[in-house]
Design a protein around this motif. Structure first.
Motif, PDB file in Angstrom:
ATOM      1  N   ILE A 325       0.839  -1.191   0.000  1.00 21.51           N
ATOM      2  CA  ILE A 325       0.000   0.000   0.000  1.00 21.51           C
ATOM      3  C   ILE A 325       0.879   1.249   0.000  1.00 21.51           C
ATOM      4  N   THR A 326       0.377   2.296  -0.620  1.00 25.65           N
ATOM      5  CA  THR A 326       1.033   3.593  -0.582  1.00 25.65           C
ATOM      6  C   THR A 326      -0.032   4.662  -0.736  1.00 25.65           C
ATOM      7  N   GLY A 327       0.407   5.916  -0.913  1.00 24.64           N
ATOM      8  CA  GLY A 327      -0.550   7.004  -1.056  1.00 24.64           C
ATOM      9  C   GLY A 327       0.016   8.127  -1.889  1.00 24.64           C
ATOM     10  N   LYS A 328      -0.799   9.121  -2.121  1.00 26.21           N
ATOM     11  CA  LYS A 328      -0.394  10.268  -2.934  1.00 26.21           C
ATOM     12  C   LYS A 328       0.667  11.081  -2.194  1.00 26.21           C
ATOM     13  N   ASN A 329       1.854  11.183  -2.833  1.00 23.94           N
ATOM     14  CA  ASN A 329       2.988  11.943  -2.288  1.00 23.94           C
ATOM     15  C   ASN A 329       3.561  11.342  -1.012  1.00 23.94           C
ATOM     16  N   TRP A 330       3.273  10.056  -0.758  1.00 28.12           N
ATOM     17  CA  TRP A 330       3.880   9.386   0.390  1.00 28.12           C
ATOM     18  C   TRP A 330       5.353   9.082   0.080  1.00 28.12           C
ATOM     19  N   ASP A 331       6.176   8.989   1.122  1.00 27.54           N
ATOM     20  CA  ASP A 331       7.588   8.672   0.917  1.00 27.54           C
ATOM     21  C   ASP A 331       7.882   7.186   1.097  1.00 27.54           C
TER      22      ASP A 331
END
Length: 339
Positions: A325-331
């Motif tokens: 999983i990740t997200g918008k503008n996540w590092d």
């Protein structure tokens, strides 16, 4: 004198009838609120207030150009989630109509699914993630925003893209998926998608959306069909050979909740996994019925990254049986083991 009495009595009857009509419409209006809260399941019968049924010659429910007098919640007419309908009451030869919303929920409660983080990988904070999937050890990602949209791929764990292609300045890229040697990419409001050669990233085609799809949001595939979300409760099934035509669609709902704003999608092991826009949850959905069978709460991870309404959880992929999983503008990209 008798004539005046008769006219006056007739006027009273009309007034009483009008008052009765208003009362019935008020009852239907109040009942509409309870229907939205209560909800139904397939097979349930809609029970109207006694004062409505006792004063009605007939009751029917219309759905646009379709109408039925059978008050059972039938999947021929209703979908999971919210259904905008019109209730028609025939009384004294005239029809009283009241717009209403009838919610239909899944019969079985969704399970609360748990996880543990087993690995973390770098993710560029420049990536406004809209589409995301894993093939082998290669991440394919679609980045959104006007003037910044692109399609890219990179090795999981690497911070360097091995290939990328930029979209025109007026294109806002959205979900992606691949079937065979083709990558399909949605656009937000351009009402069309692009097709690329998976190896060269050369654009080899484009397609208009079926009219029923308003916007492009998320996309995944079971290898045979493309599954597309448009920010509503619906997931649409399209043919990879002609994505401009819809095969079918499902609507998504849980046991007590209607899930709107279905966003990024991932198909794995006969289930669809879906982000809900601006919520730190991922739903596990039965692709045949639209019923939510499970739900992950990723609040603990999301709160490390969310500083505004844009940098939300929005990326699902599978690495074997583990979820990425990740997200918008996540590092970071997180690998989680599903317990």
């Amino acid at each position: 004198m008798k004539k005046s009495i008769f006219i006056g009595f007739f006027a009273l009857l009309i007034l009483a009838s009008c008052n009765k009509d208003e009362k019935i419409l008020d009852l239907l209006n109040n009942y509409n609120t309870s229907m939205e809260t209560k909800g139904y399941h397939f097979g349930d019968k809609i029970e109207f207030p006694k004062e409505v049924t006792e004063n009605a010659e007939s009751i029917s429910i219309s759905f646009g150009d379709k109408e039925t007098s059978d008050l059972v919640i039938d999947p021929k007419f209703f979908t999971l989630g919210d259904n905008a309908v019109t209730i028609n009451i025939t009384r004294d030869g005239k029809v009283l109509s009241q717009d209403a919303t009838i919610n239909v929920f899944a019969k079985n409660p969704e399970k609360n699914l748990t996880y543990e983080i087993v690995a973390e990988y770098p993710h560029s904070t420049e990536n406004f993630t809209e589409g995301f999937y894993l093939d082998g050890n290669t991440v394919y990602e679609s980045v959104g925003l006007d003037g910044k949209s692109k399609l890219m791929k990179y090795t999981l764990g690497s911070s360097t893209n091995s290939k990328e292609v930029n979209q025109p300045q007026d294109i806002f890229s959205e979900g992606i998926s691949s079937v065979g040697n083709k990558i399909y990419q949605l656009t937000y409001k351009a009402k069309k998608g692009f097709i690329y050669d998976k190896n060269t990233f050369e654009q080899i085609g484009e397609f208009p959306y079926p009219n029923v799809i308003g916007e492009g949001w998320g996309m995944t595939t079971d290898g045979k069909t493309l599954m597309v979300s448009d920010g509503t409760k619906n997931i649409y099934f399209l043919s990879p050979s002609d994505p401009s035509k819809m095969i079918k669609y499902i609507s998504v709902a849980g046991n007590k909740e209607v899930y709107d704003s279905i966003n990024e999608l991932e198909y794995h092991d006969n289930s669809i996994y879906a982000n809900v826009w601006q919520k730190p949850i991922i739903l596990k959905i039965n692709p045949k019925t639209g019923e939510v069978v499970g739900k992950f709460d990723f609040s603990a991870i999301a709160k490390k990254h969310i500083t505004n309404e844009d940098d939300v959880l929005n990326g699902i992929a599978f690495k074997g049986e583990n979820m990425l999983i990740t997200g918008k503008n996540w590092d970071k990209i997180y690998e989680v083991k599903i317990k």
